[in-house]
Design a protein around this motif. Structure first.
Motif, PDB file in Angstrom:
ATOM      1  N   ALA A   1       0.816  -1.013  -0.114  1.00  7.60           N
ATOM      2  CA  ALA A   1      -0.088   0.035  -0.048  1.00  7.60           C
ATOM      3  C   ALA A   1       0.929   1.375   0.092  1.00  7.60           C
ATOM      4  O   ALA A   1       0.652   2.102  -0.520  1.00  7.60           O
ATOM      5  CB  ALA A   1      -0.923  -0.047   1.245  1.00  7.60           C
ATOM      6  N   ALA A   2       1.765   1.110   0.802  1.00  8.20           N
ATOM      7  CA  ALA A   2       2.800   2.388   0.640  1.00  8.20           C
ATOM      8  C   ALA A   2       3.521   2.801  -0.625  1.00  8.20           C
ATOM      9  O   ALA A   2       3.604   3.930  -1.039  1.00  8.20           O
ATOM     10  CB  ALA A   2       3.863   2.122   1.959  1.00  8.20           C
ATOM     11  N   ARG A   3       4.063   1.626  -1.235  1.00  2.38           N
ATOM     12  CA  ARG A   3       4.648   1.767  -2.502  1.00  2.38           C
ATOM     13  C   ARG A   3       3.637   2.261  -3.452  1.00  2.38           C
ATOM     14  O   ARG A   3       3.926   3.138  -4.467  1.00  2.38           O
ATOM     15  CB  ARG A   3       5.136   0.660  -2.984  1.00  2.38           C
ATOM     16  CG  ARG A   3       6.420  -0.108  -1.926  1.00  2.38           C
ATOM     17  CD  ARG A   3       7.107  -1.371  -2.728  1.00  2.38           C
ATOM     18  NE  ARG A   3       8.338  -1.811  -1.961  1.00  2.38           N
ATOM     19  CZ  ARG A   3       8.692  -2.618  -1.733  1.00  2.38           C
ATOM     20  NH1 ARG A   3       7.932  -3.720  -2.117  1.00  2.38           N
ATOM     21  NH2 ARG A   3       9.746  -3.042  -1.142  1.00  2.38           N
ATOM     22  N   ARG A   4       2.363   1.701  -3.481  1.00  5.58           N
ATOM     23  CA  ARG A   4       1.336   2.469  -4.509  1.00  5.58           C
ATOM     24  C   ARG A   4       1.007   3.721  -4.258  1.00  5.58           C
ATOM     25  O   ARG A   4       0.781   4.521  -4.873  1.00  5.58           O
ATOM     26  CB  ARG A   4       0.018   1.424  -4.072  1.00  5.58           C
ATOM     27  CG  ARG A   4      -1.080   1.942  -5.042  1.00  5.58           C
ATOM     28  CD  ARG A   4      -2.170   1.037  -4.915  1.00  5.58           C
ATOM     29  NE  ARG A   4      -2.850   0.884  -3.489  1.00  5.58           N
ATOM     30  CZ  ARG A   4      -2.827  -0.110  -2.803  1.00  5.58           C
ATOM     31  NH1 ARG A   4      -2.049  -1.165  -3.303  1.00  5.58           N
ATOM     32  NH2 ARG A   4      -3.080  -0.238  -1.590  1.00  5.58           N
ATOM     33  N   VAL A   5       1.171   4.354  -2.745  1.00  3.46           N
ATOM     34  CA  VAL A   5       0.782   5.618  -2.531  1.00  3.46           C
ATOM     35  C   VAL A   5       1.850   6.481  -2.714  1.00  3.46           C
ATOM     36  O   VAL A   5       1.755   7.450  -3.487  1.00  3.46           O
ATOM     37  CB  VAL A   5       0.409   5.814  -1.042  1.00  3.46           C
ATOM     38  CG1 VAL A   5       0.598   7.166  -0.316  1.00  3.46           C
ATOM     39  CG2 VAL A   5      -0.930   5.304  -0.594  1.00  3.46           C
ATOM     40  N   ALA A   6       3.303   6.063  -2.560  1.00  6.41           N
ATOM     41  CA  ALA A   6       4.535   6.634  -3.100  1.00  6.41           C
ATOM     42  C   ALA A   6       4.384   7.026  -4.594  1.00  6.41           C
ATOM     43  O   ALA A   6       4.898   7.868  -5.071  1.00  6.41           O
ATOM     44  CB  ALA A   6       5.632   5.867  -2.455  1.00  6.41           C
ATOM     45  N   ALA A   7       4.012   5.729  -5.347  1.00  5.08           N
ATOM     46  CA  ALA A   7       4.078   6.069  -6.849  1.00  5.08           C
ATOM     47  C   ALA A   7       3.058   7.146  -7.201  1.00  5.08           C
ATOM     48  O   ALA A   7       3.278   7.991  -8.088  1.00  5.08           O
ATOM     49  CB  ALA A   7       3.809   4.620  -7.483  1.00  5.08           C
ATOM     50  N   GLU A   8       1.607   7.115  -6.466  1.00  6.46           N
ATOM     51  CA  GLU A   8       0.590   8.052  -6.899  1.00  6.46           C
ATOM     52  C   GLU A   8       1.303   9.305  -6.774  1.00  6.46           C
ATOM     53  O   GLU A   8       0.789  10.450  -7.251  1.00  6.46           O
ATOM     54  CB  GLU A   8      -0.486   7.916  -6.223  1.00  6.46           C
ATOM     55  CG  GLU A   8      -1.121   6.721  -6.538  1.00  6.46           C
ATOM     56  CD  GLU A   8      -2.385   5.988  -5.655  1.00  6.46           C
ATOM     57  OE1 GLU A   8      -2.512   6.825  -4.650  1.00  6.46           O
ATOM     58  OE2 GLU A   8      -2.740   5.048  -5.793  1.00  6.46           O
TER      59      GLU A   8
ATOM     60  N   VAL B   1       9.475   4.592   0.499  1.00  4.77           N
ATOM     61  CA  VAL B   1       9.300   3.598   1.477  1.00  4.77           C
ATOM     62  C   VAL B   1      10.212   3.258   2.276  1.00  4.77           C
ATOM     63  O   VAL B   1      11.303   2.424   1.717  1.00  4.77           O
ATOM     64  CB  VAL B   1       8.140   2.615   1.061  1.00  4.77           C
ATOM     65  CG1 VAL B   1       7.705   1.809   2.117  1.00  4.77           C
ATOM     66  CG2 VAL B   1       7.064   3.257   0.083  1.00  4.77           C
ATOM     67  N   LEU B   2      10.338   3.599   3.320  1.00  3.86           N
ATOM     68  CA  LEU B   2      11.262   2.839   4.438  1.00  3.86           C
ATOM     69  C   LEU B   2      10.773   1.813   5.177  1.00  3.86           C
ATOM     70  O   LEU B   2       9.923   2.061   5.706  1.00  3.86           O
ATOM     71  CB  LEU B   2      11.957   3.924   5.030  1.00  3.86           C
ATOM     72  CG  LEU B   2      12.560   5.325   4.652  1.00  3.86           C
ATOM     73  CD1 LEU B   2      12.827   6.560   5.541  1.00  3.86           C
ATOM     74  CD2 LEU B   2      13.772   4.890   3.604  1.00  3.86           C
TER      75      LEU B   2
END
Length: 79
Positions: free
Chosen positions: A36-43, A77-78
């Motif tokens: 989910a974090a990777r998806r949000v970061a990409a957005e 994302v960390l």
């Protein structure tokens, strides 16, 4: 360009991603929170529309400025 970091943390009986002091909803697993974090970061990197925005600063003053559609932060994302 600004740089923002989402962090994966234990939260509310599960896992969440966090930006600053703000938590996402909880996820059942670390892997689900990471996805989910990777998806949000990409957005975050997707350009929007150039338009005027208004916001209130910490001192209570309202500001109006033009936000360029290409003025997007770098996000990662960390763990």
């Amino acid at each position: 360009m600004s740089l923002i970091h989402y962090k994966i943390v234990q939260h509310d009986g599960g896992w969440a991603y966090k930006l600053g002091d703000v938590f996402s909803e909880p996820y059942r697993s670390h892997a689900a929170a990471m996805a989910a974090a990777r998806r949000v970061a990409a957005e975050q990197r997707v350009p929007g529309e150039t338009r005027y925005i208004q916001y209130q600063s910490e001192d209570g003053v309202w500001h109006t400025e033009l936000a360029a559609s290409t003025d997007r932060p770098q996000a990662d994302v960390l763990e």
